[in-house]
Design a protein around this motif. Sequence first.
Motif, PDB file in Angstrom:
ATOM      1  N   ARG A 123       0.823  -1.198   0.000  1.00 51.90           N
ATOM      2  CA  ARG A 123       0.000   0.000   0.000  1.00 51.90           C
ATOM      3  C   ARG A 123       0.865   1.260   0.000  1.00 51.90           C
ATOM      4  NH1 ARG A 123      -2.798   4.306   2.149  1.00 51.90           N
ATOM      5  NH2 ARG A 123      -1.002   4.746   3.433  1.00 51.90           N
ATOM      6  N   GLU A 124       1.850   1.275   0.917  1.00 51.20           N
ATOM      7  CA  GLU A 124       2.695   2.458   1.029  1.00 51.20           C
ATOM      8  C   GLU A 124       3.387   2.736  -0.299  1.00 51.20           C
ATOM      9  OE1 GLU A 124       2.823   4.446   3.524  1.00 51.20           O
ATOM     10  OE2 GLU A 124       1.674   3.249   4.942  1.00 51.20           O
ATOM     11  N   VAL A 163       0.600   3.709  -3.228  1.00 50.42           N
ATOM     12  CA  VAL A 163       0.001   5.030  -3.019  1.00 50.42           C
ATOM     13  C   VAL A 163       0.983   6.109  -3.464  1.00 50.42           C
ATOM     14  CG1 VAL A 163      -0.529   6.678  -1.188  1.00 50.42           C
ATOM     15  CG2 VAL A 163      -1.673   4.481  -1.245  1.00 50.42           C
ATOM     16  N   ARG A 165       1.972   6.001  -7.449  1.00 47.35           N
ATOM     17  CA  ARG A 165       0.900   6.422  -8.338  1.00 47.35           C
ATOM     18  C   ARG A 165       0.609   7.909  -8.245  1.00 47.35           C
ATOM     19  NH1 ARG A 165      -3.947   3.067  -7.065  1.00 47.35           N
ATOM     20  NH2 ARG A 165      -2.822   1.298  -6.227  1.00 47.35           N
TER      21      ARG A 165
END
Lengths: 264, 424
Positions: B10-11, B14, B17
Motif C-alpha cells: 500500500r505504502e 500510493v 501512483r
Amino acid sequence: MITGIFYPDSGSIKFDGKSFDPANDSSKIGYMPEERGLYKKMKIGEQTLYLAQLKGLSKREAVTRINQWFDRFEMSTWWNKKVEDLSKGMQQKLQFVTTVLHNPKLIILDEPFSGLDPVNTNLIKDEIFELAKNGATVIFSTHRMEQVEEICDHIVLVNKGQKVLDGTVKQVKQDFKENLFRISFAQAVPNELSGADFLSIKKQEDNSLIIQRNENRSNNEILQYIINQGFSIESFNELLPSLNDIFIRQVEGTPLARRFQNLN
Amino acid sequence: MKKILLIIQREYLVRVRKKSFIITTLLFPLLYVGLIFGTAYMSEKGTTRLKIAVVDSSGKFTQARIDKENALDNSSTLVLLNENVDSLNKHFEDKGYDGYAVIPASTVIENRPDRIVIKSNRTLGLVSGVQIKLNNIWNEIKYEELGIDLEKRQLLNDSKLSVQAENMKDKGANGDIAAVIGYISGFLIYFILIIYGSQIMMGVMEEKTGRIAEIMVSSVKPFQMMMGKIIGIALVALTQFFLWIAFIFIIYNATKSGSVAGDSNVSQFVGGVQTVFTSVNVPLVVGMFAFYFLGGFFFYASLYAAIGSAVNEDMREAQSLSFPVTMIVIFAIFILMVAMKDPTGPLAVWGSIIPFTSPIVMMARIPYGVPGTVPYWQLGLSIVLLIATFILTAWFAGKIYRTGILMYGKKPTWKEIIKWALRK
C-alpha cells in the motif's frame, strides 16, 4: 486493550475461553472508533480492500464481501471516490462496513450513530441486530440512553473509570423501579382514591393518575379496590424508570450528570 | 508476514501512483540536463560580445594576426586602428566600439610588458577572452622574433611536467574520478534521506491525526506498521533511483546512436566511462552504495517515524523535533566535502565509522579504493556499527511509535519520548 491501543495494568484477557492472542484473534475482532480512521486521499474501494486483507481475508473473498455490503448500503458507486469527498455520515457508513466486513465474532462500536441521519441510523441499527442474531457479540458504547434501551441486552455503566452498574437492561430496570403506576380512567379521576392507604398519589391529571404503590402490597389489591368502588379503568401499567433516569441517579452530582439533567 | 507485505504494497503503490512522484521522477533528470545545457547556453548567449579598438604603439600587432584570432574565437572582436588616442577617446563609442586599448611601446620580449588597459565608459566585466587573444598573438610574435619554428613550438607546448598522487597499495586509483564518484553517491544518499525522511514523518503523522492508527493496531502490530511504511518508502526511493539510471542510459544510447555519433563530446564521454571502470572498483562501489543507502535509510527513517508518531497535527512541532536529526544529515554533507579532498584524515575516518554520518561520508572514501584508502577494519567496523545501530534504533523507535501513535494532546518533550523508548 482488546484492540491493542492500551496496555493492561494487570490481569489477563480471555477470548472464546482461551487467553487472548492479538496476532491471531485480531481477525475475529472488528473495531470502529468514535472518530473516523480512514486514509483521506485513498480510493474507497482500495481502502476497504486493504483493511479487509489486513484482517486476513483473501483478495477475492474481500472483493465479494465488499460488493455485497456496498450493494446493501447503496455504496456501489463509491468505489473510485476518495474518502475526503464523502460527507461525515457517508464516511460513517464506510467505516461501519470496514469494521464488520470480515465477520468478526466481537464487534466494538464507539458511538456508531453520531453524525448519521435517521434513515442511516436505522440501517446500521438493523445491521447490528442482524449481526447479533448471527452470533456476533457487539460491544457498543454511547451516551444516548434511548439507544441503549432499544439495542442492548446487557449494560455496564462506567463513571470516572469505575463500574457503577452492570446487568441486563430488564434486570437493571427492575432493580431501580419505584413501584410507579399510571392508571387511566374512562371518566374524571375519582377523589375517593386519595384516602386509600396502600398507595400515594404522585401526580394527578384530567383522567389519569400516577401512583406509587406502597411496599408489600400487590397490584391486584389496587385494581380490586378501584373496581369495587365502581370506576371503570381504561389502562393500568407500571412505569419503569428509563435508563436515562437511572444514569442520572447513578452519576448524580458529577459534572457529567448535570449535563444530562439539563438535557431533560 | 503477509500483513507487513500488504502494508509495504500500500505504502509503495500510493506513493508511486501519485502525480508528484511521476513529475519529480521525470522532471529531475530534465531539470538536471536543462541546468547544465541551460547555463552553457546562457553564458554563450547572455554575454555581450565585446568589440574593442586596438591602437598598437609597439608596431608588432598586425591586422592579419588579429583577424586570425578573431576567426578562432568570436566571443570578442578586436580591430586594429591607426588613430590618435585623444580623438579615439572621444569617438570610440560613436564608432561602435565598447572600449579601446593601447598596446604600449614597452611591449618587447626583453622586459616585462606593461599592463594593457581597456578603457571604456562602462564596466566591461571579465576581459579574460581579450587577454587570451592578445597573448596568443603575442606568442606568435615571440616565436617569430626568437626564430622558433613550428616543430620546436610543438615541442615546447607539449613538453610539460604533470604531478599525480599514487597510492602504492592501490595503483589503479584516480583521485579526481574517485572524488567525483564519492561526491555524487554521498550526495544522492543525502538527498534521499532528507526527501524521504520527511515523507516518512508526514506519512506517520497522517496516520496518527487521521486516527487510522487506531484501526490499524486492531489488525497489526505497531512495529509491523512502522516497518511496512519504512520498507515501502525505501522501495519508492529505489524505484526513483532505477528510473533515473534508466533515463541516463536511454539518453546516453540515444546520443550515441544518433547523428552526433562522431561528436568529440560523446567519444570523450565514452572514454570517461572507460576510465571510471579502469580506475574505480565499480562493483564494490555499487554494492557499498546499495548497503549504505539502505542502512542509512533505515536508520534515519526509523528516527523520522518515531518523531512523526510523537507529534500532533502541528507542522511546527514536527519541524522543531526533527531539526536535530536533519542537522546531523547536513553535518554529514560537510564531512563529505572534507573527506573528498582528504579521504584518510581523522575527520573522514571517524565520520565514516560513526553510524550517524557513515552512510554519507563512507561513500566519499570508498571510490578511492579498498583497502588502499579505506582499510578493511574500518569498512568492517563501519558496516557492523551501522547494522547494529539500525537494529537498535528501529527497536527504540518502535517503542516510541507504539506509544506516540496513539497519544493525543500536548506535545511530548524529549524526556518523555526517551521514557517511552525505554519502557519494557
